[in-house]
Design a protein around this motif. Sequence first.
Motif, PDB file in Angstrom:
ATOM      1  N   UNK A   9      29.345  28.060 -20.561  1.00 33.05           N
ATOM      2  CA  UNK A   9      30.125  28.757 -19.551  1.00 33.05           C
ATOM      3  C   UNK A   9      30.887  29.710 -20.128  1.00 33.05           C
ATOM      4  N   UNK A  10      31.595  29.658 -21.337  1.00 39.64           N
ATOM      5  CA  UNK A  10      32.277  30.634 -21.994  1.00 39.64           C
ATOM      6  C   UNK A  10      31.403  31.851 -22.437  1.00 39.64           C
ATOM      7  N   UNK A  11      30.262  31.780 -22.805  1.00 38.05           N
ATOM      8  CA  UNK A  11      29.508  32.749 -22.886  1.00 38.05           C
ATOM      9  C   UNK A  11      29.174  33.574 -21.911  1.00 38.05           C
ATOM     10  N   UNK A  12      29.065  33.027 -20.695  1.00 36.93           N
ATOM     11  CA  UNK A  12      28.667  33.447 -19.418  1.00 36.93           C
ATOM     12  C   UNK A  12      30.062  34.467 -18.866  1.00 36.93           C
ATOM     13  N   UNK A  13      31.107  33.680 -18.745  1.00 36.84           N
ATOM     14  CA  UNK A  13      32.460  34.212 -18.019  1.00 36.84           C
ATOM     15  C   UNK A  13      33.332  34.848 -19.018  1.00 36.84           C
ATOM     16  N   UNK A  14      33.414  34.482 -20.118  1.00 35.38           N
ATOM     17  CA  UNK A  14      34.489  35.185 -21.034  1.00 35.38           C
ATOM     18  C   UNK A  14      33.757  36.123 -22.026  1.00 35.38           C
ATOM     19  N   UNK A  15      32.784  35.494 -22.969  1.00 38.81           N
ATOM     20  CA  UNK A  15      32.096  36.439 -23.663  1.00 38.81           C
ATOM     21  C   UNK A  15      31.143  37.590 -23.476  1.00 38.81           C
TER      22      UNK A  15
END
Length: 266
Positions: free
Chosen positions: A109-115
Amino acid sequence: MTRLILFIASFISIQCQSQTNSANDKKNRQEAIIKEHVYDCADKINYTVMMKEYQDCLDAGLKKDSTIAYLWQQKAMPYFKAKKYSVGMPLVDKAVQYDEKKWLDYRAFIKCIFAKTYKEAIVDFETCIKKFGNSYVQDHTYAFYIGLSYLQLNEFEKAETVFKTDIEDQSKRFGEGHYLDLFYYGISKYEQQKWEEAIIEFDKSLKQYPEFSDVQYYKAICLARLGKKEESSLLLVKAKKDATSGYTINEDNAVYETYPYKVRRW
Protein backbone atom coordinates in the motif's frame (compact mmCIF):
# COMPACT_ATOMS: atom_id res chain seq x y z
CA MET A 1 6.58 -52.02 22.93
CA THR A 2 3.54 -50.44 24.60
CA ARG A 3 5.74 -48.76 27.20
CA LEU A 4 8.02 -47.44 24.46
CA ILE A 5 5.07 -45.96 22.56
CA LEU A 6 3.76 -44.34 25.74
CA PHE A 7 7.23 -42.94 26.50
CA ILE A 8 7.55 -41.46 23.01
CA ALA A 9 4.05 -39.99 23.16
CA SER A 10 4.79 -38.48 26.56
CA PHE A 11 8.09 -37.05 25.33
CA ILE A 12 6.42 -35.47 22.28
CA SER A 13 3.68 -34.01 24.49
CA ILE A 14 6.25 -32.48 26.83
CA GLN A 15 8.18 -31.02 23.90
CA CYS A 16 5.04 -29.50 22.37
CA GLN A 17 4.00 -28.02 25.72
CA SER A 18 7.49 -26.60 26.17
CA GLN A 19 7.39 -24.99 22.75
CA THR A 20 3.94 -23.55 23.46
CA ASN A 21 5.08 -22.13 26.78
CA SER A 22 8.16 -20.64 25.12
CA ALA A 23 6.03 -19.02 22.38
CA ASN A 24 3.63 -17.61 24.98
CA ASP A 25 6.53 -16.25 27.02
CA LYS A 26 7.97 -14.55 23.92
CA LYS A 27 4.57 -13.08 23.02
CA ASN A 28 4.03 -11.75 26.54
CA ARG A 29 7.54 -10.29 26.64
CA GLN A 30 7.07 -8.55 23.28
CA GLU A 31 3.66 -7.19 24.26
CA ALA A 32 5.21 -5.70 27.39
CA ILE A 33 7.91 -4.02 25.29
CA ILE A 34 5.29 -2.64 22.89
CA LYS A 35 3.27 -1.26 25.79
CA GLU A 36 6.27 0.41 27.36
CA HIS A 37 7.84 1.85 24.22
CA VAL A 38 4.84 2.48 21.94
CA TYR A 39 1.70 3.01 23.98
CA ASP A 40 3.36 4.58 27.04
CA CYS A 41 6.11 6.45 25.19
CA ALA A 42 5.99 7.03 21.41
CA ASP A 43 2.22 7.45 21.27
CA LYS A 44 2.47 10.32 23.76
CA ILE A 45 4.85 12.28 21.54
CA ASN A 46 3.94 14.48 18.56
CA TYR A 47 6.37 13.12 15.98
CA THR A 48 5.69 16.06 13.65
CA VAL A 49 7.66 18.39 15.94
CA MET A 50 9.54 15.88 18.13
CA MET A 51 10.66 13.18 15.71
CA LYS A 52 13.91 12.36 17.55
CA GLU A 53 12.14 11.81 20.86
CA TYR A 54 9.52 9.68 19.13
CA GLN A 55 12.15 7.54 17.42
CA ASP A 56 14.17 7.27 20.65
CA CYS A 57 11.20 5.55 22.33
CA LEU A 58 11.04 2.93 19.59
CA ASP A 59 14.80 2.47 19.39
CA ALA A 60 14.90 1.70 23.11
CA GLY A 61 12.32 -1.03 22.54
CA LEU A 62 14.26 -2.46 19.60
CA LYS A 63 17.39 -2.67 21.76
CA LYS A 64 15.43 -5.10 23.93
CA ASP A 65 14.07 -7.10 20.97
CA SER A 66 14.92 -6.16 17.39
CA THR A 67 12.50 -8.78 15.99
CA ILE A 68 9.30 -6.94 16.95
CA ALA A 69 7.81 -6.05 13.56
CA TYR A 70 5.36 -3.50 14.97
CA LEU A 71 8.20 -1.35 16.32
CA TRP A 72 9.79 -1.21 12.86
CA GLN A 73 6.46 -0.28 11.26
CA GLN A 74 5.89 2.46 13.83
CA LYS A 75 9.35 3.86 13.08
CA ALA A 76 8.58 3.92 9.36
CA MET A 77 5.08 5.40 9.49
CA PRO A 78 5.86 9.08 10.30
CA TYR A 79 8.57 9.22 7.65
CA PHE A 80 6.05 8.22 4.99
CA LYS A 81 3.70 10.94 6.18
CA ALA A 82 6.59 13.39 5.92
CA LYS A 83 7.27 12.16 2.35
CA LYS A 84 10.67 10.75 3.37
CA TYR A 85 10.06 7.50 1.53
CA SER A 86 13.71 6.51 1.20
CA VAL A 87 14.10 6.74 4.97
CA GLY A 88 10.91 4.87 5.78
CA MET A 89 11.11 2.00 3.31
CA PRO A 90 14.09 0.12 4.83
CA LEU A 91 12.28 0.29 8.17
CA VAL A 92 9.05 -1.18 6.83
CA ASP A 93 11.15 -3.81 5.04
CA LYS A 94 12.25 -4.89 8.52
CA ALA A 95 8.63 -5.14 9.63
CA VAL A 96 7.91 -7.40 6.65
CA GLN A 97 11.01 -9.46 7.41
CA TYR A 98 9.78 -10.27 10.92
CA ASP A 99 6.03 -10.57 10.16
CA GLU A 100 5.27 -10.87 6.46
CA LYS A 101 1.64 -11.86 6.91
CA LYS A 102 0.93 -8.75 8.96
CA TRP A 103 2.93 -6.12 7.08
CA LEU A 104 3.45 -7.16 3.45
CA ASP A 105 0.16 -5.65 2.29
CA TYR A 106 0.92 -2.47 4.27
CA ARG A 107 4.26 -2.13 2.47
CA ALA A 108 2.53 -2.71 -0.85
CA PHE A 109 0.00 0.00 0.00
CA ILE A 110 2.79 2.41 0.90
CA LYS A 111 4.53 1.69 -2.40
CA CYS A 112 1.32 2.38 -4.33
CA ILE A 113 -0.14 5.43 -2.57
CA PHE A 114 2.89 7.05 -0.92
CA ALA A 115 6.18 6.13 -2.59
CA LYS A 116 4.53 5.64 -5.99
CA THR A 117 6.83 2.79 -6.96
CA TYR A 118 4.06 1.10 -8.89
CA LYS A 119 5.93 -1.85 -10.37
CA GLU A 120 7.18 -2.81 -6.91
CA ALA A 121 3.67 -2.34 -5.49
CA ILE A 122 2.26 -4.76 -8.07
CA VAL A 123 4.87 -7.38 -7.16
CA ASP A 124 4.05 -7.10 -3.45
CA PHE A 125 0.28 -7.20 -3.99
CA GLU A 126 0.52 -10.17 -6.33
CA THR A 127 2.54 -11.96 -3.65
CA CYS A 128 -0.14 -11.09 -1.10
CA ILE A 129 -2.87 -12.54 -3.33
CA LYS A 130 -0.85 -15.69 -3.96
CA LYS A 131 -0.18 -16.26 -0.27
CA PHE A 132 -3.25 -14.84 1.44
CA GLY A 133 -5.95 -14.34 -1.20
CA ASN A 134 -7.42 -11.07 -2.48
CA SER A 135 -7.92 -9.56 0.94
CA TYR A 136 -8.18 -5.91 2.02
CA VAL A 137 -5.79 -3.21 3.18
CA GLN A 138 -6.89 0.35 3.96
CA ASP A 139 -10.50 -0.49 2.97
CA HIS A 140 -9.71 -1.75 -0.53
CA THR A 141 -8.80 -5.07 -2.13
CA TYR A 142 -5.31 -5.95 -3.18
CA ALA A 143 -6.58 -6.09 -6.77
CA PHE A 144 -7.81 -2.49 -6.46
CA TYR A 145 -4.27 -1.28 -5.86
CA ILE A 146 -2.90 -3.43 -8.67
CA GLY A 147 -5.41 -1.83 -11.04
CA LEU A 148 -4.52 1.62 -9.74
CA SER A 149 -0.83 0.90 -10.26
CA TYR A 150 -1.45 -0.16 -13.84
CA LEU A 151 -3.34 3.10 -14.42
CA GLN A 152 -0.34 5.04 -13.19
CA LEU A 153 1.94 3.04 -15.48
CA ASN A 154 -0.31 3.90 -18.47
CA GLU A 155 -1.13 0.22 -18.92
CA PHE A 156 -4.81 0.96 -19.30
CA GLU A 157 -5.96 -2.33 -20.79
CA LYS A 158 -4.41 -4.25 -17.88
CA ALA A 159 -6.02 -1.82 -15.42
CA GLU A 160 -9.40 -2.32 -17.07
CA THR A 161 -9.10 -6.11 -16.84
CA VAL A 162 -8.09 -6.01 -13.18
CA PHE A 163 -10.88 -3.62 -12.16
CA LYS A 164 -13.48 -5.53 -14.17
CA THR A 165 -12.61 -8.82 -12.44
CA ASP A 166 -12.40 -7.26 -8.99
CA ILE A 167 -15.71 -5.42 -9.33
CA GLU A 168 -17.41 -8.60 -10.54
CA ASP A 169 -16.08 -10.36 -7.43
CA GLN A 170 -17.26 -7.53 -5.16
CA SER A 171 -20.68 -7.61 -6.81
CA LYS A 172 -21.03 -11.32 -6.09
CA ARG A 173 -20.10 -10.81 -2.44
CA PHE A 174 -21.66 -7.43 -1.65
CA GLY A 175 -24.11 -6.70 -4.46
CA GLU A 176 -22.01 -3.96 -6.07
CA GLY A 177 -18.48 -2.66 -6.47
CA HIS A 178 -17.08 0.13 -4.30
CA TYR A 179 -17.67 3.60 -5.76
CA LEU A 180 -13.93 4.32 -5.90
CA ASP A 181 -13.29 1.06 -7.79
CA LEU A 182 -16.04 2.04 -10.21
CA PHE A 183 -14.49 5.49 -10.66
CA TYR A 184 -11.10 4.05 -11.56
CA TYR A 185 -12.69 1.36 -13.72
CA GLY A 186 -14.34 4.21 -15.60
CA ILE A 187 -10.99 5.99 -15.81
CA SER A 188 -9.39 2.91 -17.39
CA LYS A 189 -12.00 3.16 -20.13
CA TYR A 190 -11.77 6.96 -20.34
CA GLU A 191 -8.03 6.71 -21.00
CA GLN A 192 -8.80 4.41 -23.95
CA GLN A 193 -11.38 6.89 -25.26
CA LYS A 194 -14.25 4.51 -24.59
CA TRP A 195 -16.46 7.46 -23.70
CA GLU A 196 -19.83 5.70 -23.51
CA GLU A 197 -18.45 2.77 -21.52
CA ALA A 198 -16.66 5.13 -19.13
CA ILE A 199 -19.91 7.03 -18.49
CA ILE A 200 -21.66 3.78 -17.57
CA GLU A 201 -19.12 3.13 -14.81
CA PHE A 202 -19.07 6.77 -13.70
CA ASP A 203 -22.87 6.67 -13.33
CA LYS A 204 -22.61 3.56 -11.15
CA SER A 205 -20.13 5.37 -8.94
CA LEU A 206 -22.35 8.46 -8.76
CA LYS A 207 -25.31 6.31 -7.78
CA GLN A 208 -23.46 5.52 -4.55
CA TYR A 209 -21.82 8.94 -4.12
CA PRO A 210 -23.93 11.49 -6.04
CA GLU A 211 -21.75 14.49 -5.16
CA PHE A 212 -18.44 12.85 -6.17
CA SER A 213 -16.98 15.86 -7.98
CA ASP A 214 -14.04 14.07 -9.60
CA VAL A 215 -16.37 11.55 -11.25
CA GLN A 216 -18.59 14.38 -12.45
CA TYR A 217 -15.56 16.12 -13.95
CA TYR A 218 -14.41 13.14 -16.01
CA LYS A 219 -17.96 12.29 -17.00
CA ALA A 220 -18.34 15.87 -18.24
CA ILE A 221 -15.24 15.44 -20.42
CA CYS A 222 -16.72 12.25 -21.87
CA LEU A 223 -19.97 14.05 -22.63
CA ALA A 224 -18.07 16.85 -24.36
CA ARG A 225 -16.13 14.33 -26.45
CA LEU A 226 -19.47 12.84 -27.48
CA GLY A 227 -20.67 16.27 -28.62
CA LYS A 228 -23.03 16.82 -25.68
CA LYS A 229 -21.63 20.28 -24.89
CA GLU A 230 -24.57 21.73 -22.94
CA GLU A 231 -24.95 18.67 -20.71
CA SER A 232 -21.20 18.68 -20.13
CA SER A 233 -21.14 22.37 -19.16
CA LEU A 234 -23.98 21.94 -16.66
CA LEU A 235 -22.26 18.97 -15.06
CA LEU A 236 -18.98 20.88 -14.75
CA VAL A 237 -20.78 23.65 -12.87
CA LYS A 238 -22.19 21.10 -10.45
CA ALA A 239 -18.82 19.36 -10.13
CA LYS A 240 -17.07 22.60 -9.18
CA LYS A 241 -19.76 23.38 -6.61
CA ASP A 242 -19.50 19.91 -5.06
CA ALA A 243 -15.71 20.07 -5.07
CA THR A 244 -15.85 23.38 -3.21
CA SER A 245 -18.05 21.67 -0.63
CA GLY A 246 -15.43 18.96 -0.11
CA TYR A 247 -17.04 16.13 -2.06
CA THR A 248 -13.98 14.47 -3.50
CA ILE A 249 -11.79 11.42 -2.81
CA ASN A 250 -12.06 11.17 0.96
CA GLU A 251 -9.77 8.25 1.79
CA ASP A 252 -8.11 8.48 5.20
CA ASN A 253 -4.65 8.91 3.69
CA ALA A 254 -5.79 11.56 1.20
CA VAL A 255 -4.67 14.16 3.76
CA TYR A 256 -1.07 13.01 3.13
CA GLU A 257 -1.11 12.01 -0.54
CA THR A 258 -3.10 13.06 -3.59
CA TYR A 259 -4.87 10.05 -5.03
CA PRO A 260 -4.55 9.46 -8.79
CA TYR A 261 -6.94 11.42 -11.03
CA LYS A 262 -8.12 13.69 -8.24
CA VAL A 263 -8.94 17.03 -9.84
CA ARG A 264 -6.65 19.61 -8.23
CA ARG A 265 -7.55 22.72 -10.22
CA TRP A 266 -10.94 23.94 -11.26
